[in-house]
Design a protein around this motif. Structure first.
Motif, PDB file in Angstrom:
ATOM      1  N   ALA A 514       3.951  93.760 -70.664  1.00 18.65           N
ATOM      2  CA  ALA A 514       4.252  92.329 -70.641  1.00 18.65           C
ATOM      3  C   ALA A 514       5.647  92.051 -71.200  1.00 18.65           C
ATOM      4  CB  ALA A 514       3.197  91.565 -71.436  1.00 18.65           C
ATOM      5  N   TYR A 515       6.008  92.741 -72.275  1.00 15.70           N
ATOM      6  CA  TYR A 515       7.336  92.547 -72.869  1.00 15.70           C
ATOM      7  C   TYR A 515       8.421  92.971 -71.885  1.00 15.70           C
ATOM      8  CZ  TYR A 515      11.123  92.710 -76.292  1.00 15.70           C
ATOM      9  OH  TYR A 515      12.309  92.504 -76.965  1.00 15.70           O
ATOM     10  N   LEU A 516       8.225  94.113 -71.220  1.00 18.87           N
ATOM     11  CA  LEU A 516       9.206  94.567 -70.238  1.00 18.87           C
ATOM     12  C   LEU A 516       9.283  93.606 -69.053  1.00 18.87           C
ATOM     13  CD1 LEU A 516       8.556  98.421 -70.212  1.00 18.87           C
ATOM     14  CD2 LEU A 516      10.518  97.217 -71.172  1.00 18.87           C
ATOM     15  N   VAL A 530      15.361  99.805 -70.269  1.00 20.45           N
ATOM     16  CA  VAL A 530      13.913 100.046 -70.253  1.00 20.45           C
ATOM     17  C   VAL A 530      13.611 101.428 -70.822  1.00 20.45           C
ATOM     18  CG1 VAL A 530      11.913 100.403 -68.755  1.00 20.45           C
ATOM     19  CG2 VAL A 530      13.446  98.469 -68.341  1.00 20.45           C
ATOM     20  N   ALA A 531      14.392 102.426 -70.426  1.00 19.91           N
ATOM     21  CA  ALA A 531      14.187 103.784 -70.929  1.00 19.91           C
ATOM     22  C   ALA A 531      14.389 103.853 -72.436  1.00 19.91           C
ATOM     23  CB  ALA A 531      15.139 104.750 -70.217  1.00 19.91           C
ATOM     24  N   ASP A 532      15.409 103.166 -72.949  1.00 19.70           N
ATOM     25  CA  ASP A 532      15.662 103.152 -74.397  1.00 19.70           C
ATOM     26  C   ASP A 532      14.496 102.515 -75.144  1.00 19.70           C
ATOM     27  OD1 ASP A 532      18.100 104.319 -73.900  1.00 19.70           O
ATOM     28  OD2 ASP A 532      19.238 102.444 -74.024  1.00 19.70           O
ATOM     29  N   TYR A 533      13.953 101.441 -74.584  1.00 23.68           N
ATOM     30  CA  TYR A 533      12.828 100.753 -75.227  1.00 23.68           C
ATOM     31  C   TYR A 533      11.580 101.637 -75.205  1.00 23.68           C
ATOM     32  CZ  TYR A 533       9.195  97.257 -76.074  1.00 23.68           C
ATOM     33  OH  TYR A 533       8.106  96.574 -76.571  1.00 23.68           O
ATOM     34  N   VAL A 534      11.316 102.243 -74.062  1.00 19.18           N
ATOM     35  CA  VAL A 534      10.123 103.081 -73.912  1.00 19.18           C
ATOM     36  C   VAL A 534      10.155 104.253 -74.889  1.00 19.18           C
ATOM     37  CG1 VAL A 534       8.957 104.678 -72.335  1.00 19.18           C
ATOM     38  CG2 VAL A 534       9.667 102.414 -71.533  1.00 19.18           C
ATOM     39  N   SER A 535      11.347 104.780 -75.144  1.00 18.75           N
ATOM     40  CA  SER A 535      11.464 105.942 -76.031  1.00 18.75           C
ATOM     41  C   SER A 535      11.009 105.629 -77.451  1.00 18.75           C
ATOM     42  CB  SER A 535      12.908 106.447 -76.045  1.00 18.75           C
ATOM     43  OG  SER A 535      13.769 105.492 -76.652  1.00 18.75           O
ATOM     44  N   GLN A 543      12.508 109.968 -67.726  1.00 21.35           N
ATOM     45  CA  GLN A 543      13.091 108.974 -66.842  1.00 21.35           C
ATOM     46  C   GLN A 543      12.098 108.504 -65.795  1.00 21.35           C
ATOM     47  OE1 GLN A 543      15.952 107.983 -67.752  1.00 21.35           O
ATOM     48  NE2 GLN A 543      16.665 106.637 -66.109  1.00 21.35           N
ATOM     49  N   GLU A 544      11.198 109.389 -65.387  1.00 22.31           N
ATOM     50  CA  GLU A 544      10.204 109.015 -64.377  1.00 22.31           C
ATOM     51  C   GLU A 544       9.279 107.917 -64.889  1.00 22.31           C
ATOM     52  OE1 GLU A 544       6.625 111.086 -61.740  1.00 22.31           O
ATOM     53  OE2 GLU A 544       7.980 112.323 -62.948  1.00 22.31           O
ATOM     54  N   LEU A 545       8.854 108.027 -66.140  1.00 22.21           N
ATOM     55  CA  LEU A 545       7.999 106.999 -66.734  1.00 22.21           C
ATOM     56  C   LEU A 545       8.743 105.670 -66.810  1.00 22.21           C
ATOM     57  CD1 LEU A 545       5.568 105.870 -68.297  1.00 22.21           C
ATOM     58  CD2 LEU A 545       6.557 106.867 -70.373  1.00 22.21           C
ATOM     59  N   ALA A 546       9.967 105.706 -67.318  1.00 21.02           N
ATOM     60  CA  ALA A 546      10.759 104.479 -67.430  1.00 21.02           C
ATOM     61  C   ALA A 546      10.965 103.850 -66.060  1.00 21.02           C
ATOM     62  CB  ALA A 546      12.098 104.776 -68.095  1.00 21.02           C
ATOM     63  N   HIS A 547      11.220 104.683 -65.078  1.00 22.03           N
ATOM     64  CA  HIS A 547      11.446 104.174 -63.730  1.00 22.03           C
ATOM     65  C   HIS A 547      10.188 103.513 -63.180  1.00 22.03           C
ATOM     66  CE1 HIS A 547      13.168 103.987 -59.682  1.00 22.03           C
ATOM     67  NE2 HIS A 547      14.324 104.328 -60.232  1.00 22.03           N
ATOM     68  N   ALA A 548       9.030 104.117 -63.430  1.00 21.86           N
ATOM     69  CA  ALA A 548       7.766 103.550 -62.957  1.00 21.86           C
ATOM     70  C   ALA A 548       7.495 102.190 -63.598  1.00 21.86           C
ATOM     71  CB  ALA A 548       6.618 104.509 -63.244  1.00 21.86           C
ATOM     72  N   LEU A 549       7.757 102.092 -64.905  1.00 19.32           N
ATOM     73  CA  LEU A 549       7.564 100.812 -65.590  1.00 19.32           C
ATOM     74  C   LEU A 549       8.538  99.758 -65.073  1.00 19.32           C
ATOM     75  CD1 LEU A 549       7.069 102.119 -69.236  1.00 19.32           C
ATOM     76  CD2 LEU A 549       5.341 101.046 -67.801  1.00 19.32           C
ATOM     77  N   TYR A 550       9.773 100.170 -64.892  1.00 10.73           N
ATOM     78  CA  TYR A 550      10.808  99.265 -64.405  1.00 10.73           C
ATOM     79  C   TYR A 550      10.437  98.710 -63.029  1.00 10.73           C
ATOM     80  CZ  TYR A 550      15.521  97.761 -62.946  1.00 10.73           C
ATOM     81  OH  TYR A 550      16.599  97.043 -62.501  1.00 10.73           O
TER      82      TYR A 550
END
Length: 617
Positions: A514-516, A530-535, A543-550
């Motif tokens: 929700a925040y993203l 997004v990747a920086d936040y996810v980390s 990067q694959e996870l960040a990309h999926a969320l994005y």
């Protein structure tokens, strides 16, 4: 402390992008009358009578307005009316001319003008002269109209297509569940199959208008939409609709008042169905895919809605249309979401510090029940201490066909017609990891005390019919999410500490999505941010996870907010009630209060929560 990411492919029932949605129940408005005796002195009488007449006039005007809203909007299409009423003729509702209604920019603009007319009529009615139930309905309608009218001038941004929750992905489920109560329903169903190509053509025309204005989404999103269409190109036994047609014919024959079909009739129906699938349904999907392929390369903007002209304004409208949150603005909502994530993390950290090994135990935990029928039966009994008695215990379970498992949600519930409230259908996606590992809580979300329970309760409550035309998806999804998290504790193997950690883990995961959603669509975060936040939150992020969320939040703006904001509203209201009432708080009474109000803006509910707390005290 890091949490393993969970795939949040959240359930979503079909929602058409129009001002009003499917309806469910009818109740007559209260009309006040007055009389007087000639023996009463004329001075006080005239004042008293004028006041009574004004009260009657306002109540009558409100009753007439809400009836008008219902009858104006209950039958925009064959599919809408069918999922609203089984016998519309009993309410003198004429059959619609169009299978799917009209979808165009001009039609949405006309809908906005119609809402403005309703708003002016509502403003002419004195709220204080209405009875208590009507005052609640007045507040709900006023807030709803204000929110939807704020979209004026932004209708071009309405997006019916999306990879998972778009109309192209979910409409076939409604067609597969289109029940036949009489032979006329079969003919209507055939007209839906025959008219699908024209409906998709209307959608493509609007997408072409967007492309001409530079508002088309990017090629990667188009590819994901195309992927969601491909399973519907399957013919024969692999086709979702072919798999249910014979069953629906049989159900019709077994229904009260229907005579069996002859062998010739049944064979003729099945032949027509096969022909329509081959020559209408599949070509409609192919036409849609060809049209979308032709729009590749026209998308000039990547990322969230705020990167488009007026996109940020539309997103902020969408936030309130989707959530009807009590937060005054999106910036306050963003801070509220961020603060709740941190609070949940702190509580989870303290819980695991006090109970070493609890997190590892949670990662390997399995619920005591795995059979869907047993789970639903268990939930119906377990919820009785904290929720009112279930209104309906009738439902049917279906499994998503294997070919559609990759493109449909882990589970979903279909709302019944208003005059057949026990016609409840739950679909389970056996190909989804989430639905298998968390089937207990998934069925709590879709069944008891989630969507099925809340919907049947509201239908039987007898609210004015116009209430069922208004969309408050964050109430319905927020309620289902709130009770899903609460249901962890109902499994007999679950310790209180484990149940709370599971609730917190689920809340954190959904909260991050929700925040993203806000940061990408309102603040313009790119993939790197997004990747920086996810980390910060996920163990060994890549990067694959960040990309999926994005992509998930960019493709489906406010989808995750519907669930999380609604959950937070219910969760926060419960905390306030518990703090205010102390030992006088009873979960069953609190839940009955929420269910009695029904789907509504959270600001309206919170005003009545204060009154309810005073009454309990």
């Amino acid at each position: 402390m890091n949490y393993l990411p969970q795939k949040l492919d959240l359930p979503q029932i079909f929602r058409k992008p129009a001002a009003f949605l499917l309806a469910v129940s009818l109740s007559a408005g209260l009309i006040l009358t007055s009389c007087h005796s000639s023996s009463i002195s004329p001075g006080p009488l005239s004042l008293m009578t004028r006041q009574a007449e004004k009260t009657t006039s306002d109540q009558e005007a409100f009753d007439q307005l809400t009836d008008k809203i219902f009858y104006d909007n209950v039958n925009p299409s064959i599919i809408d009316l069918h999922y609203t009423l089984i016998e519309p003729e009993s309410m003198n509702i004429a059959p619609p001319d169009s299978p799917y209604g009209t979808f165009s920019l001009e039609e949405m603009q006309r809908e906005t003008e119609k809402l403005k007319v309703y708003a002016r009529e509502l403003a002419s009615i004195r709220r204080g002269n209405l009875n208590e139930e009507s005052q609640l309905d007045y507040d709900i309608l006023e807030t709803y109209l204000e929110t939807e009218i704020s979209c004026e001038g932004l209708e071009i941004y309405v997006q019916p297509l999306a990879p998972t929750i778009g109309v192209q992905a979910q409409l076939p489920v409604l067609l597969a569940e289109y029940r036949f109560y009489r032979k006329e329903d079969i003919e209507d169903y055939f007209s839906l199959l025959a008219g699908l190509g024209d409906y998709f053509e209307q959608i493509l025309i609007m997408e072409q208008e967007k492309a001409a204005k530079g508002l088309m989404f990017g090629d990667r999103t188009i590819d994901r939409i195309l992927d969601s269409c491909r399973p519907y190109l399957e013919d024969g036994d692999a086709c979702l609709l072919n798999g249910t047609f014979a069953e629906r014919l049989k159900e019709m024959e077994e229904s009260k008042g229907n005579s069996p079909l002859t062998d010739e009739e049944r064979a003729a129906y099945e032949q027509r169905h096969r022909e329509l699938i081959t020559h209408a349904f599949i070509p409609a999907y192919q036409k849609l895919m060809d049209g979308l392929n032709g729009l590749k390369g026209t998308g000039r903007v990547e990322g969230g809605l705020c990167n488009y002209p007026d996109g940020k304004e539309f997103y902020r409208y969408l936030v309130y249309s989707s959530t009807h949150t009590s937060c005054k603005n999106v910036d306050t909502l963003r801070k509220t979401v961020s603060r709740q994530i941190l609070e949940d993390f702190k509580e989870a950290a303290a819980l695991m510090e006090d109970h070493p090994g609890l997190y590892e135990e949670m990662a390997g935990f399995s619920y005591s029940l795995s059979d869907p029928e047993e789970i639903l039966a268990c939930l119906q009994e377990k919820i009785r201490d904290d929720y009112p008695e279930p209104i309906s215990r009738d439902y049917s379970l279906h499994y998503v066909p294997e070919a559609l498992e990759p493109v449909l949600s882990p589970a979903f519930y279909l709302t019944p017609p208003m005059d057949l409230p026990d016609s409840n259908t739950i679909y389970i996606n056996r190909g989804s990891y989430a639905s298998q590992a968390q089937l207990f809580t998934t069925l709590a979300h879709e069944g008891y005390p989630g969507h099925l329970y809340q919907t049947s309760y509201f239908i039987r409550r007898g609210a004015r019919p116009f209430r069922h035309l208004l969309s408050f998806s964050s109430y319905t999804e927020g309620w289902a999410t709130y009770v899903e998290y609460d249901s962890c504790r109902l499994d007999e193997k679950m310790s209180p500490e484990m149940a709370r950690l599971m609730q917190l883990n689920s809340s954190i995961n959904l909260g991050i999505h929700a925040y993203l959603d806000i940061m990408v669509n309102d603040q313009g975060w790119d993939l790197q941010k997004v990747a920086d936040y996810v980390s910060q939150y996920f163990q060994d992020p890549n990067q694959e996870l960040a990309h999926a969320l994005y992509e998930a939040v960019a493709d489906n703006p406010t989808n995750f907010l519907e669930y999380y904001v609604g959950y937070l509203e219910f969760y926060d209201m419960r905390k306030k009630a518990e703090e205010a009432l102390g030992n006088a708080f009873e979960a069953k009474a609190f839940h009955q209060f929420l269910l009695d109000i029904g789907p509504a803006p959270f600001g309206v509910i919170r005003e009545r929560l204060e009154e309810w707390i005073k009454e309990v005290k």
